[in-house]
Scaffold this motif. Structure first.
Motif, PDB file in Angstrom:
ATOM      1  N   HIS A 136      -0.763  22.109   4.165  1.00  0.00           N
ATOM      2  CA  HIS A 136      -1.893  23.002   4.417  1.00  0.00           C
ATOM      3  C   HIS A 136      -2.846  22.333   5.396  1.00  0.00           C
ATOM      4  CE1 HIS A 136      -4.964  21.388   1.203  1.00  0.00           C
ATOM      5  NE2 HIS A 136      -4.269  20.416   1.714  1.00  0.00           N
ATOM      6  N   ARG A 137      -3.747  23.113   5.890  1.00  0.00           N
ATOM      7  CA  ARG A 137      -4.873  22.607   6.666  1.00  0.00           C
ATOM      8  C   ARG A 137      -6.074  23.411   6.193  1.00  0.00           C
ATOM      9  NH1 ARG A 137      -1.834  25.750   9.506  1.00  0.00           N
ATOM     10  NH2 ARG A 137      -2.678  27.583  10.557  1.00  0.00           N
ATOM     11  N   LEU A 138      -7.204  22.763   6.133  1.00  0.00           N
ATOM     12  CA  LEU A 138      -8.385  23.417   5.590  1.00  0.00           C
ATOM     13  C   LEU A 138      -9.318  23.891   6.697  1.00  0.00           C
ATOM     14  CD1 LEU A 138      -9.176  21.122   2.548  1.00  0.00           C
ATOM     15  CD2 LEU A 138      -7.805  23.213   2.634  1.00  0.00           C
ATOM     16  N   GLU A 139      -9.858  25.068   6.508  1.00  0.00           N
ATOM     17  CA  GLU A 139     -10.873  25.631   7.399  1.00  0.00           C
ATOM     18  C   GLU A 139     -12.219  25.172   6.845  1.00  0.00           C
ATOM     19  OE1 GLU A 139     -10.103  27.964   9.928  1.00  0.00           O
ATOM     20  OE2 GLU A 139      -7.954  27.854   9.513  1.00  0.00           O
ATOM     21  N   LEU A 140     -12.864  24.223   7.534  1.00  0.00           N
ATOM     22  CA  LEU A 140     -14.094  23.625   7.030  1.00  0.00           C
ATOM     23  C   LEU A 140     -15.220  23.760   8.052  1.00  0.00           C
ATOM     24  CD1 LEU A 140     -12.418  20.381   5.659  1.00  0.00           C
ATOM     25  CD2 LEU A 140     -13.090  22.413   4.345  1.00  0.00           C
ATOM     26  N   ASP A 141     -16.448  23.758   7.565  1.00  0.00           N
ATOM     27  CA  ASP A 141     -17.592  23.845   8.475  1.00  0.00           C
ATOM     28  C   ASP A 141     -18.161  22.462   8.792  1.00  0.00           C
ATOM     29  OD1 ASP A 141     -18.851  23.235   6.102  1.00  0.00           O
ATOM     30  OD2 ASP A 141     -20.112  25.033   6.057  1.00  0.00           O
ATOM     31  N   GLY A 196       0.480  17.340   4.323  1.00  0.00           N
ATOM     32  CA  GLY A 196       1.193  17.785   3.128  1.00  0.00           C
ATOM     33  C   GLY A 196       0.845  16.984   1.896  1.00  0.00           C
ATOM     34  N   HIS A 197       1.183  17.559   0.751  1.00  0.00           N
ATOM     35  CA  HIS A 197       0.986  16.918  -0.553  1.00  0.00           C
ATOM     36  C   HIS A 197       2.192  17.221  -1.429  1.00  0.00           C
ATOM     37  CE1 HIS A 197      -3.339  16.261   0.117  1.00  0.00           C
ATOM     38  NE2 HIS A 197      -3.421  17.528   0.525  1.00  0.00           N
ATOM     39  N   LEU A 230       1.014  26.472   3.285  1.00  0.00           N
ATOM     40  CA  LEU A 230       0.213  27.360   2.450  1.00  0.00           C
ATOM     41  C   LEU A 230      -0.676  28.298   3.263  1.00  0.00           C
ATOM     42  CD1 LEU A 230      -0.686  24.887  -0.426  1.00  0.00           C
ATOM     43  CD2 LEU A 230       1.231  26.491  -0.256  1.00  0.00           C
ATOM     44  N   ASN A 231      -1.089  27.866   4.439  1.00  0.00           N
ATOM     45  CA  ASN A 231      -1.890  28.739   5.311  1.00  0.00           C
ATOM     46  C   ASN A 231      -1.102  29.970   5.736  1.00  0.00           C
ATOM     47  OD1 ASN A 231      -2.692  25.761   5.785  1.00  0.00           O
ATOM     48  ND2 ASN A 231      -4.527  26.958   6.326  1.00  0.00           N
ATOM     49  N   ASP A 232       0.215  29.852   5.775  1.00  0.00           N
ATOM     50  CA  ASP A 232       1.057  30.969   6.203  1.00  0.00           C
ATOM     51  C   ASP A 232       1.391  31.943   5.073  1.00  0.00           C
ATOM     52  OD1 ASP A 232       1.088  29.759   8.704  1.00  0.00           O
ATOM     53  OD2 ASP A 232       3.090  28.885   8.431  1.00  0.00           O
ATOM     54  N   VAL A 233       1.278  31.503   3.826  1.00  0.00           N
ATOM     55  CA  VAL A 233       1.710  32.355   2.711  1.00  0.00           C
ATOM     56  C   VAL A 233       0.579  32.801   1.786  1.00  0.00           C
ATOM     57  CG1 VAL A 233       4.074  31.460   2.737  1.00  0.00           C
ATOM     58  CG2 VAL A 233       2.354  30.382   1.262  1.00  0.00           C
ATOM     59  N   LEU A 234      -0.594  32.236   1.933  1.00  0.00           N
ATOM     60  CA  LEU A 234      -1.734  32.617   1.100  1.00  0.00           C
ATOM     61  C   LEU A 234      -2.828  33.222   1.978  1.00  0.00           C
ATOM     62  CD1 LEU A 234      -1.885  29.458  -1.207  1.00  0.00           C
ATOM     63  CD2 LEU A 234      -0.968  31.720  -1.776  1.00  0.00           C
TER      64      LEU A 234
END
Length: 111
Positions: free
Chosen positions: A14-19, A29-30, A68-72
């Motif tokens: 995943h990669r997180l969208e953060l401010d 990955g994890h 996870l960004n692609d499926v959630l």
């Protein structure tokens, strides 16, 4: 009240969208440890709260070895993932998601 717990491991990126600036904004990955808690006042026609196999397939079929960004449809933080699992597994009331050693997020439905 009957209770069951299912613990499983998935591998996902995943990669997180953060401010704010963070290395977690980069794809990484994890090996996630997911613990699902379910309960029911009465057992189903098969004598179960929820079938352990159904819990596993609900999670692994969608999330294991995925980005996870692609499926959630949301920012895939451990907290958001915990809530999504809780909302999608039958009779689930609590989920813990460990993304790395020492980093655990939990979601529990209000009673």
């Amino acid at each position: 009240m009957y209770y069951i717990t299912k613990r499983l491991e998935i591998s996902a990126a995943h990669r997180l969208e953060l401010d704010y600036q963070s290395k977690c904004a980069n794809l990484h990955g994890h090996n996630w440890i997911v613990t699902v808690h379910c309960r029911a006042a009465q057992l189903n026609q098969n004598g179960m709260v929820t079938d352990f196999t159904h819990i596993k397939s609900q999670i692994t079929d969608r999330l294991d070895h995925a980005c996870l960004n692609d499926v959630l449809p949301f920012n895939p933080t451990a907290e958001n993932i915990a809530r999504w699992i809780c909302d999608n597994v039958e009779n689930c009331y609590r989920v813990e998601v460990q993304e790395s050693e020492g980093n655990v997020a939990a979601y529990e439905k209000d009673l």
